[in-house]
Design an enzyme around this catalytic site. Sequence first.
Site, mmCIF file in Angstrom:
data_model
loop_
_atom_site.group_PDB
_atom_site.id
_atom_site.type_symbol
_atom_site.label_atom_id
_atom_site.label_comp_id
_atom_site.label_asym_id
_atom_site.label_seq_id
_atom_site.Cartn_x
_atom_site.Cartn_y
_atom_site.Cartn_z
ATOM 1 N N GLU A 1 9.084 -7.851 -0.556
ATOM 2 C CA GLU A 1 8.199 -8.985 -0.817
ATOM 3 C C GLU A 1 7.844 -8.947 -2.304
ATOM 4 O OE1 GLU A 1 4.256 -8.552 0.806
ATOM 5 O OE2 GLU A 1 3.973 -6.633 -0.193
ATOM 6 N N ASP B 1 3.973 3.464 -4.588
ATOM 7 C CA ASP B 1 4.148 2.997 -5.966
ATOM 8 C C ASP B 1 3.246 3.702 -6.974
ATOM 9 O OD1 ASP B 1 1.853 1.915 -4.955
ATOM 10 O OD2 ASP B 1 2.161 -0.092 -5.766
ATOM 11 N N GLY C 1 -5.552 -1.495 0.980
ATOM 12 C CA GLY C 1 -4.780 -1.605 2.229
ATOM 13 C C GLY C 1 -4.765 -0.280 2.975
ATOM 14 N N SER D 1 -7.505 0.783 -5.926
ATOM 15 C CA SER D 1 -8.633 1.660 -5.575
ATOM 16 C C SER D 1 -8.791 2.766 -6.609
ATOM 17 C CB SER D 1 -8.399 2.290 -4.202
ATOM 18 O OG SER D 1 -8.041 1.304 -3.283
ATOM 19 N N GLY E 1 20.836 1.567 7.845
ATOM 20 C CA GLY E 1 22.246 1.187 7.705
ATOM 21 C C GLY E 1 22.426 -0.268 7.329
ATOM 22 N N GLN F 1 3.913 -3.114 9.634
ATOM 23 C CA GLN F 1 4.341 -1.969 8.826
ATOM 24 C C GLN F 1 3.181 -1.051 8.449
ATOM 25 O OE1 GLN F 1 7.390 -3.537 5.637
ATOM 26 N NE2 GLN F 1 6.194 -5.242 6.390
ATOM 27 N N ASN G 1 30.956 -9.559 10.048
ATOM 28 C CA ASN G 1 30.573 -10.775 10.755
ATOM 29 C C ASN G 1 29.059 -10.899 10.876
ATOM 30 O OD1 ASN G 1 33.183 -11.558 11.164
ATOM 31 N ND2 ASN G 1 33.375 -10.297 12.990
ATOM 32 N N ARG H 1 -13.167 18.688 6.573
ATOM 33 C CA ARG H 1 -13.172 20.075 7.070
ATOM 34 C C ARG H 1 -13.061 21.088 5.922
ATOM 35 N NH1 ARG H 1 -10.795 19.610 13.149
ATOM 36 N NH2 ARG H 1 -12.633 18.480 13.867
ATOM 37 N N ARG I 1 19.126 -5.559 14.516
ATOM 38 C CA ARG I 1 20.585 -5.404 14.406
ATOM 39 C C ARG I 1 21.292 -5.808 15.705
ATOM 40 N NH1 ARG I 1 23.889 -3.053 11.184
ATOM 41 N NH2 ARG I 1 22.328 -1.935 9.992
ATOM 42 N N ASP J 1 3.103 1.672 0.040
ATOM 43 C CA ASP J 1 4.021 1.158 -0.980
ATOM 44 C C ASP J 1 4.746 2.255 -1.782
ATOM 45 O OD1 ASP J 1 3.028 -1.277 -0.205
ATOM 46 O OD2 ASP J 1 1.719 -1.535 -1.946
ATOM 47 N N ARG K 1 19.221 -16.056 9.325
ATOM 48 C CA ARG K 1 17.893 -15.967 9.942
ATOM 49 C C ARG K 1 16.987 -15.077 9.075
ATOM 50 N NH1 ARG K 1 19.900 -19.398 12.419
ATOM 51 N NH2 ARG K 1 19.799 -19.878 14.650
ATOM 52 N N ARG L 1 -11.315 -4.636 0.250
ATOM 53 C CA ARG L 1 -11.026 -4.836 -1.179
ATOM 54 C C ARG L 1 -12.302 -5.472 -1.730
ATOM 55 N NH1 ARG L 1 -5.374 -3.952 -1.298
ATOM 56 N NH2 ARG L 1 -4.226 -4.794 0.456
ATOM 57 N N THR M 1 -1.194 4.799 0.370
ATOM 58 C CA THR M 1 -0.590 3.464 0.377
ATOM 59 C C THR M 1 0.816 3.544 0.941
ATOM 60 O OG1 THR M 1 0.299 1.672 -0.982
ATOM 61 C CG2 THR M 1 0.021 3.774 -2.098
ATOM 62 N N ASP N 1 -3.192 1.787 -5.841
ATOM 63 C CA ASP N 1 -3.335 1.436 -7.241
ATOM 64 C C ASP N 1 -4.711 0.856 -7.622
ATOM 65 O OD1 ASP N 1 -1.821 1.342 -9.529
ATOM 66 O OD2 ASP N 1 -1.521 -0.823 -9.341
ATOM 67 N N ARG O 1 4.398 -4.684 -2.141
ATOM 68 C CA ARG O 1 3.793 -5.419 -3.264
ATOM 69 C C ARG O 1 4.875 -5.687 -4.300
ATOM 70 N NH1 ARG O 1 -1.704 -6.299 -3.739
ATOM 71 N NH2 ARG O 1 -2.215 -4.597 -2.366
HETATM 72 O O1 F6P Z 1 -0.657 -2.251 -0.789
HETATM 73 C C1 F6P Z 1 -0.358 -2.246 0.549
HETATM 74 C C2 F6P Z 1 0.061 -3.613 1.034
HETATM 75 O O2 F6P Z 1 0.400 -3.526 2.401
HETATM 76 C C3 F6P Z 1 1.202 -4.259 0.241
HETATM 77 O O3 F6P Z 1 2.460 -3.774 0.596
HETATM 78 C C4 F6P Z 1 0.976 -5.707 0.558
HETATM 79 O O4 F6P Z 1 1.505 -6.527 -0.473
HETATM 80 C C5 F6P Z 1 -0.512 -5.825 0.615
HETATM 81 O O5 F6P Z 1 -1.013 -4.527 0.895
HETATM 82 C C6 F6P Z 1 -1.038 -6.795 1.644
HETATM 83 O O6 F6P Z 1 -2.406 -6.832 1.539
HETATM 84 P P1 F6P Z 1 -3.386 -7.516 2.598
HETATM 85 O O7 F6P Z 1 -3.403 -6.666 3.835
HETATM 86 O O8 F6P Z 1 -4.697 -7.545 1.917
HETATM 87 O O9 F6P Z 1 -2.811 -8.859 2.885
#
Ligand code: F6P
Length: 326
Positions: free
Chosen positions: A226, A133, A14, A108, A189, A258, A218, A28, A158, A131, A250, A75, A129, A106, A175
């Site tokens: 996710e 992570d 990603g 890669s 917030g 993102q 309220n 460089r 908001r 994420d 909602r 990928r 990334t 991760d 992820r």
């Molecule tokens: O690893 C980055 C990420 O944006 C994750 O947060 C997300 O789950 C995933 O890639 C989405 O992957 P793709 O763009 O292949 O749908």
Amino acid sequence: MAEMKCIGILTSGGDAPGMNAAIRAVTRAAIYNGIEVKGIYRGYRGLLTGEIVPFKTNNVSNIIQQGGTILKTARCLEFLNPEGRQKAYGNIQKEGIDALVVIGGDGSLTGARIFAQEYNFPIVGLPGTIDNDLYGTDTTIGYDTALNTIMQAVDKIRDTATSHERLFFIEVMGRDAGFLALNGAIASGAEAAIIPEIWTEVDQLEELIKHGFRKSKNSSIVLVAESEITGGAMGMAERVKKEYPEYDVRVTILGHLQRGGSPTAIDRILASRMGAAAIDALMEDQRNVMIGIQNDNIVYVPFSKAIKNDKPINRDLLNTLRILSI
Ligand code: F6P
């Protein structure tokens, strides 16, 4: 190690804001040290298909501010099997590439680790990334920009949540990691963050309703990471509709917005430092390491550690969020 005359650079998995700043820095810093650079397009796929182009300093001009990656990304499933990797190695030899810099997450870096071991080939990784992570680094390239994007989006939601007195579940990426959800919630917030890391310990929804929303609010904003574990924002909304029908619920899924946008100063500086450090590492004969940052210092983290260990969430942050949402 034999003299390093030429390095290849690729982005994989990603995309993340700041990858271009990293490509620029690697290119460089290498040229500054008399090392040739070759840009490999579309991640590992480009290694297999030979989409490899010499890079000069002007190939990376005017990109530090751009989101995405000028090298494109993919990928690549073929790289997961030995025949694919052999093809890749053939192209590396043909192009005279002595070492690789891989920018990605991760998956890669897992590919990099396998390839480096199989062919005893020097590779240095950069954590790219949103994420955040990867273990062994306080932060990853793209994470700060994604957090800011989330914060700006939630600020807008908001307004309407307050006007209509609604309970919003906003799903963010990550992820299976809750860094974006947790810090995004603090920054915007929000009332709560529902994250996979603590899923099995408490019923986070029940906690939220008891401790905040029901008593005094309220309207309310909850960030949901996710993940199959949390069930995402949709799963949460379904539960609330069933268990607490009095709330007007909602859902917003922020999705791929993102991943886009011009990188923040923090990401540009991080990517620039890490990119330059990748060349230092290769010149020091380091291999199979990811460049990390810990307490503002560059560190080398063995791939095996960066990939295999789960990066822990700072639980104090959860408490802070809870206290501030009363
Ligand atoms: O690893 C980055 C990420 O944006 C994750 O947060 C997300 O789950 C995933 O890639 C989405 O992957 P793709 O763009 O292949 O749908």
